[in-house]
Design a protein around this motif. Sequence first.
Motif, PDB file in Angstrom:
ATOM      1  N   GLU A  64      21.793  -7.823   5.724  1.00  0.00           N
ATOM      2  CA  GLU A  64      21.423  -6.560   5.086  1.00  0.00           C
ATOM      3  C   GLU A  64      22.582  -5.931   4.316  1.00  0.00           C
ATOM      4  OE1 GLU A  64      22.809  -5.844   9.258  1.00  0.00           O
ATOM      5  OE2 GLU A  64      21.332  -7.162   8.338  1.00  0.00           O
ATOM      6  N   ILE A  65      23.781  -6.503   4.459  1.00  0.00           N
ATOM      7  CA  ILE A  65      24.935  -5.972   3.740  1.00  0.00           C
ATOM      8  C   ILE A  65      24.740  -6.087   2.225  1.00  0.00           C
ATOM      9  CG2 ILE A  65      26.295  -8.111   3.683  1.00  0.00           C
ATOM     10  CD1 ILE A  65      28.786  -6.414   4.230  1.00  0.00           C
ATOM     11  N   ALA A  66      23.937  -7.018   1.754  1.00  0.00           N
ATOM     12  CA  ALA A  66      23.684  -7.139   0.316  1.00  0.00           C
ATOM     13  C   ALA A  66      23.060  -5.855  -0.214  1.00  0.00           C
ATOM     14  CB  ALA A  66      22.778  -8.335   0.039  1.00  0.00           C
ATOM     15  N   GLN A  67      22.041  -5.385   0.480  1.00  0.00           N
ATOM     16  CA  GLN A  67      21.393  -4.135   0.088  1.00  0.00           C
ATOM     17  C   GLN A  67      22.350  -2.956   0.230  1.00  0.00           C
ATOM     18  OE1 GLN A  67      17.793  -3.129   2.308  1.00  0.00           O
ATOM     19  NE2 GLN A  67      18.416  -0.974   2.227  1.00  0.00           N
ATOM     20  N   GLU A  68      23.099  -2.913   1.331  1.00  0.00           N
ATOM     21  CA  GLU A  68      23.998  -1.790   1.590  1.00  0.00           C
ATOM     22  C   GLU A  68      25.061  -1.673   0.498  1.00  0.00           C
ATOM     23  OE1 GLU A  68      25.605  -2.106   5.510  1.00  0.00           O
ATOM     24  OE2 GLU A  68      23.663  -2.485   6.428  1.00  0.00           O
ATOM     25  N   VAL A  69      25.665  -2.802   0.130  1.00  0.00           N
ATOM     26  CA  VAL A  69      26.720  -2.767  -0.877  1.00  0.00           C
ATOM     27  C   VAL A  69      26.146  -2.400  -2.242  1.00  0.00           C
ATOM     28  CG1 VAL A  69      28.404  -4.177  -2.140  1.00  0.00           C
ATOM     29  CG2 VAL A  69      28.246  -4.332   0.358  1.00  0.00           C
ATOM     30  N   LEU A  70      24.982  -2.940  -2.570  1.00  0.00           N
ATOM     31  CA  LEU A  70      24.377  -2.615  -3.861  1.00  0.00           C
ATOM     32  C   LEU A  70      24.064  -1.130  -3.957  1.00  0.00           C
ATOM     33  CD1 LEU A  70      23.443  -3.640  -6.559  1.00  0.00           C
ATOM     34  CD2 LEU A  70      21.290  -4.384  -5.515  1.00  0.00           C
ATOM     35  N   GLU A  71      23.555  -0.548  -2.882  1.00  0.00           N
ATOM     36  CA  GLU A  71      23.298   0.894  -2.881  1.00  0.00           C
ATOM     37  C   GLU A  71      24.592   1.687  -3.016  1.00  0.00           C
ATOM     38  OE1 GLU A  71      19.972   2.654  -0.495  1.00  0.00           O
ATOM     39  OE2 GLU A  71      20.249   0.795   0.634  1.00  0.00           O
ATOM     40  N   MET A  72      25.648   1.243  -2.347  1.00  0.00           N
ATOM     41  CA  MET A  72      26.938   1.930  -2.462  1.00  0.00           C
ATOM     42  C   MET A  72      27.393   1.980  -3.918  1.00  0.00           C
ATOM     43  SD  MET A  72      29.042   0.331   0.789  1.00  0.00           S
ATOM     44  CE  MET A  72      30.625   1.001   0.262  1.00  0.00           C
ATOM     45  N   VAL A  73      27.282   0.846  -4.601  1.00  0.00           N
ATOM     46  CA  VAL A  73      27.768   0.766  -5.977  1.00  0.00           C
ATOM     47  C   VAL A  73      26.916   1.628  -6.909  1.00  0.00           C
ATOM     48  CG1 VAL A  73      28.196  -0.768  -7.930  1.00  0.00           C
ATOM     49  CG2 VAL A  73      28.746  -1.522  -5.608  1.00  0.00           C
TER      50      VAL A  73
ATOM     51  N   SER B 154       0.810  -1.225   0.000  1.00  0.00           N
ATOM     52  CA  SER B 154       0.000   0.000   0.000  1.00  0.00           C
ATOM     53  C   SER B 154       0.838   1.268   0.000  1.00  0.00           C
ATOM     54  CB  SER B 154      -0.942   0.003   1.212  1.00  0.00           C
ATOM     55  OG  SER B 154      -0.205  -0.094   2.424  1.00  0.00           O
ATOM     56  N   ASP B 155       2.055   1.204   0.558  1.00  0.00           N
ATOM     57  CA  ASP B 155       2.914   2.394   0.554  1.00  0.00           C
ATOM     58  C   ASP B 155       3.880   2.406  -0.627  1.00  0.00           C
ATOM     59  OD1 ASP B 155       4.667   0.388   1.243  1.00  0.00           O
ATOM     60  OD2 ASP B 155       5.363   1.318   3.107  1.00  0.00           O
ATOM     61  N   TRP B 156       3.739   1.456  -1.553  1.00  0.00           N
ATOM     62  CA  TRP B 156       4.547   1.360  -2.768  1.00  0.00           C
ATOM     63  C   TRP B 156       6.030   1.119  -2.471  1.00  0.00           C
ATOM     64  CZ3 TRP B 156       2.895   3.052  -8.048  1.00  0.00           C
ATOM     65  CH2 TRP B 156       1.496   3.107  -8.147  1.00  0.00           C
ATOM     66  N   SER B 157       6.353   0.683  -1.262  1.00  0.00           N
ATOM     67  CA  SER B 157       7.755   0.449  -0.910  1.00  0.00           C
ATOM     68  C   SER B 157       8.269  -0.871  -1.448  1.00  0.00           C
ATOM     69  CB  SER B 157       7.926   0.481   0.611  1.00  0.00           C
ATOM     70  OG  SER B 157       7.179  -0.578   1.211  1.00  0.00           O
ATOM     71  N   ALA B 158       7.361  -1.776  -1.772  1.00  0.00           N
ATOM     72  CA  ALA B 158       7.768  -3.096  -2.221  1.00  0.00           C
ATOM     73  C   ALA B 158       6.644  -3.724  -3.032  1.00  0.00           C
ATOM     74  CB  ALA B 158       8.126  -3.994  -1.031  1.00  0.00           C
TER      75      ALA B 158
ATOM     76  N   ARG C  48      11.668  -1.011  -3.288  1.00  0.00           N
ATOM     77  CA  ARG C  48      11.981   0.339  -3.774  1.00  0.00           C
ATOM     78  C   ARG C  48      12.639   1.134  -2.659  1.00  0.00           C
ATOM     79  NH1 ARG C  48      10.027   3.531  -8.021  1.00  0.00           N
ATOM     80  NH2 ARG C  48      10.541   5.725  -7.729  1.00  0.00           N
ATOM     81  N   ILE C  49      13.831   1.669  -2.954  1.00  0.00           N
ATOM     82  CA  ILE C  49      14.555   2.531  -2.020  1.00  0.00           C
ATOM     83  C   ILE C  49      14.964   3.770  -2.792  1.00  0.00           C
ATOM     84  CG2 ILE C  49      16.534   2.751  -0.470  1.00  0.00           C
ATOM     85  CD1 ILE C  49      16.527  -0.316  -0.254  1.00  0.00           C
ATOM     86  N   GLY C  50      14.344   4.894  -2.482  1.00  0.00           N
ATOM     87  CA  GLY C  50      14.615   6.111  -3.247  1.00  0.00           C
ATOM     88  C   GLY C  50      14.187   5.921  -4.691  1.00  0.00           C
TER      89      GLY C  50
END
Length: 462
Positions: free
Chosen positions: A343-352, A285-289, A299-301
């Motif tokens: 959660e490091i998978a998400q963190e590293v992907l965002e970094m790249v 409902s909040d379109w976050s996923a 969806r992140i940003g």
Amino acid sequence: MADCVLQTLIPAIERLAATTVAKYRLPGMALGIIRDQGLAWFGGFGAADLDSGKKPTESTIARIASVTKTFTTTAIMQLRDAGQLKLDDPLAQHIPEFASVRTIRGDVNGVTLRRLLTHRSGLVTESPTHGWNDLDFPSREEMLGKLPETGIVIPQDSAFKYSNLAFGLLGEVVYRLTGTPYIEYVHANIIEPLGLASTVFDLTDELRPHFFVGYNPTPYQDRPERAPYAHLNGISAAGQLHSTVGDLAKWVSFQFQTDGGDRRGAQVLKGSTLVEIQQPQYVESDWSAGQCLGWRATRIGDHVYHNHGGGIHGFGTQVWFNVPRKTGVVVLINMWPPPGGLEIAQEVLEMVLNADEAVPLVPEQPALEPTPEALRRFVGYYRAEPGIDVDLEVRDGSLRLAAHGGSAYSLHAPAVLEPTDKEEEWLVREGRAAGEIALFTFDDDDRVISYELGAFVFKKLV
């Protein structure tokens, strides 16, 4: 450019991974970054085996648990493309015994293959048999025999309700339709064509020396305990696979082959089906996923990441990727449930991805080829009432609709026009008018007067 960006990030990624392993007292971690069709970087941290102290490598094998569901989804979509099923088929059409389930809420015929693939069927999480507590999972026959005691407990589509049983039953659908046991089918039709040499449902003697030692977390003491091993048997389609960072990099790379054409060889699904798999079927409902077929979309940003995790005795896995950037991250941890770290998978992907976007793109030098003589008469400025302006240009040898005056968009523009076997009819690719025909009118000297598209007539002014 991508390699240069990644090289600048490696020290920070290594610090983050080492810090994560230490902070959460993890035995070990295998971390890989995928760029398009290859593993661009790998890092092994901690220990694959606390007794020997050896580090994980890209060839270290771990149980990937529920990431198996993305392979099962691929098998179902192969059968759909072959015309052997439809996604909106009721499960009972393929497994008649399913008609005997208990409908506490919802409806038996509402349990469709699509809803099973997206965890929207309302089905219970597990078969009402032995399983996680006693490390003895039901056989295929036991799972089917327990269907009269199995419940649909919430209405279909009312909520996301994760179900391992759902995917166990999808594996049975594969067996029923092909006559080949699920494990054999996936190996022959997905694993072998993709060259995933270390991806297996059951460890072989050859692969066993490369196996991560899995651990359970232990309260009140530093050293975790070695985890027991239990085969998932009848629900193998939900989480039995073992794999490596190297093989999962190939699996992620395959997800980027959306323009790969029809199924053939290593293109184990046609490109348009991969696009379909990646489309959210349900959105929060909040379109976050959103829940796609098999994969989750987060969806992140401004970024959308497809992902799936896995957890089973001794092993935690995360697979994340971004399709537009053709970049992904795989994380294997030899402890489950870990107190943190996945959660490091998400963190590293965002970094790249953020680093990619921080580097200004250098446009490629255009070829500056002369306009083909046959296209010269189309080039110019057009207008349709009540004041819709568009340019027809030739760029890179193709006739294109472009918004007039440098604007980004003008009704049907931007789009590419492709010739047909009639000189006055051009097929529109992309944009609002995709798939429609632009019909040109010529004067007695074969000069372009106008074109008609989508009930608008665009007159040539210049």
